[in-house]
Write a protein that holds these residues in place. Structure first.
Motif, PDB file in Angstrom:
ATOM      1  N   ALA A   4      72.318   0.249  48.450  1.00  0.00           N
ATOM      2  CA  ALA A   4      73.163   1.448  48.491  1.00  0.00           C
ATOM      3  C   ALA A   4      72.553   2.562  47.645  1.00  0.00           C
ATOM      4  O   ALA A   4      72.557   3.728  48.055  1.00  0.00           O
ATOM      5  N   LEU A   5      72.010   2.232  46.478  1.00  0.00           N
ATOM      6  CA  LEU A   5      71.374   3.243  45.632  1.00  0.00           C
ATOM      7  C   LEU A   5      70.164   3.868  46.311  1.00  0.00           C
ATOM      8  O   LEU A   5      69.907   5.063  46.162  1.00  0.00           O
ATOM      9  N   SER A   6      69.420   3.077  47.061  1.00  0.00           N
ATOM     10  CA  SER A   6      68.222   3.604  47.721  1.00  0.00           C
ATOM     11  C   SER A   6      68.556   4.402  48.980  1.00  0.00           C
ATOM     12  O   SER A   6      67.667   4.969  49.600  1.00  0.00           O
ATOM     13  N   ARG A   7      69.817   4.448  49.348  1.00  0.00           N
ATOM     14  CA  ARG A   7      70.220   5.188  50.547  1.00  0.00           C
ATOM     15  C   ARG A   7      71.174   6.332  50.209  1.00  0.00           C
ATOM     16  O   ARG A   7      71.898   6.814  51.067  1.00  0.00           O
ATOM     17  N   ASP A   8      71.173   6.778  48.961  1.00  0.00           N
ATOM     18  CA  ASP A   8      71.996   7.911  48.532  1.00  0.00           C
ATOM     19  C   ASP A   8      71.504   9.159  49.266  1.00  0.00           C
ATOM     20  O   ASP A   8      70.398   9.635  49.029  1.00  0.00           O
ATOM     21  N   GLU A   9      72.323   9.701  50.151  1.00  0.00           N
ATOM     22  CA  GLU A   9      71.925  10.831  50.997  1.00  0.00           C
ATOM     23  C   GLU A   9      71.619  12.098  50.191  1.00  0.00           C
ATOM     24  O   GLU A   9      70.877  12.962  50.646  1.00  0.00           O
ATOM     25  N   GLU A  10      72.159  12.226  48.976  1.00  0.00           N
ATOM     26  CA  GLU A  10      71.850  13.405  48.162  1.00  0.00           C
ATOM     27  C   GLU A  10      70.420  13.343  47.626  1.00  0.00           C
ATOM     28  O   GLU A  10      69.765  14.366  47.457  1.00  0.00           O
ATOM     29  N   ILE A  11      69.916  12.146  47.353  1.00  0.00           N
ATOM     30  CA  ILE A  11      68.552  11.975  46.842  1.00  0.00           C
ATOM     31  C   ILE A  11      67.582  11.690  47.976  1.00  0.00           C
ATOM     32  O   ILE A  11      66.451  12.179  47.969  1.00  0.00           O
ATOM     33  N   ALA A  15      67.755   8.587  55.047  1.00  0.00           N
ATOM     34  CA  ALA A  15      67.100   7.458  54.362  1.00  0.00           C
ATOM     35  C   ALA A  15      66.472   6.435  55.300  1.00  0.00           C
ATOM     36  O   ALA A  15      65.522   5.759  54.918  1.00  0.00           O
ATOM     37  N   HIS A  33      63.074  10.893  40.459  1.00  0.00           N
ATOM     38  CA  HIS A  33      63.806   9.683  40.853  1.00  0.00           C
ATOM     39  C   HIS A  33      62.872   8.517  41.180  1.00  0.00           C
ATOM     40  O   HIS A  33      63.305   7.380  41.225  1.00  0.00           O
TER      41      HIS A  33
END
Length: 120
Positions: A4-11, A15, A33
């Motif tokens: 979930a952290l690796s798919r944060d749409e803001e970052i 993804a 990041h």
């Protein structure tokens, strides 16, 4: 949670799309990041070997990409075979196997790599 952290749409916009350039600034440096990646933990418990790990992965990828071109697998008619995004289920989620193509782009370097590794 790491997925979930690796798919944060803001970052990481879009993804699921393969785009290594998303991790670089305009001048070609790694974005913040990536330098402080969540996979290595935080605070007192951060991985002491994170710099070694990042450098080892960078060196391995640069070596591989200087020797081979990785591309889509091709069908008998030369058309690329699209990769369907499929994952295993369970506690440890990872991509299911898929077909791809490896083409040597530097025969001399390939021979040198085979000489110093066990898969040659």
């Amino acid at each position: 949670m790491a997925r979930a952290l690796s798919r944060d749409e803001e970052i990481f916009p879009d993804a699921s799309r393969f785009d290594p350039g998303r991790h670089l600034t305009i001048d070609g440096q790694l974005k913040e990041h990536i330098v402080n990646h969540f996979a290595f933990g935080h605070g007192r418990r951060i991985c002491p070997g994170r710099w070694f790990a990042e450098n080892a992965v960078w060196t391995a990828m640069a070596t591989i990409l200087s020797i081979v071109r990785i591309d889509y697998a091709r069908d008998p008619h030369g058309q690329k075979i699209e990769i369907e995004e499929e994952y295993t289920a369970g506690l440890s989620i990872h991509p299911k196997p898929f077909q791809c193509s490896f083409e040597s782009v530097n025969v001399e370097r390939e021979g040198q790599l085979r000489a110093v590794t066990s898969f040659g």
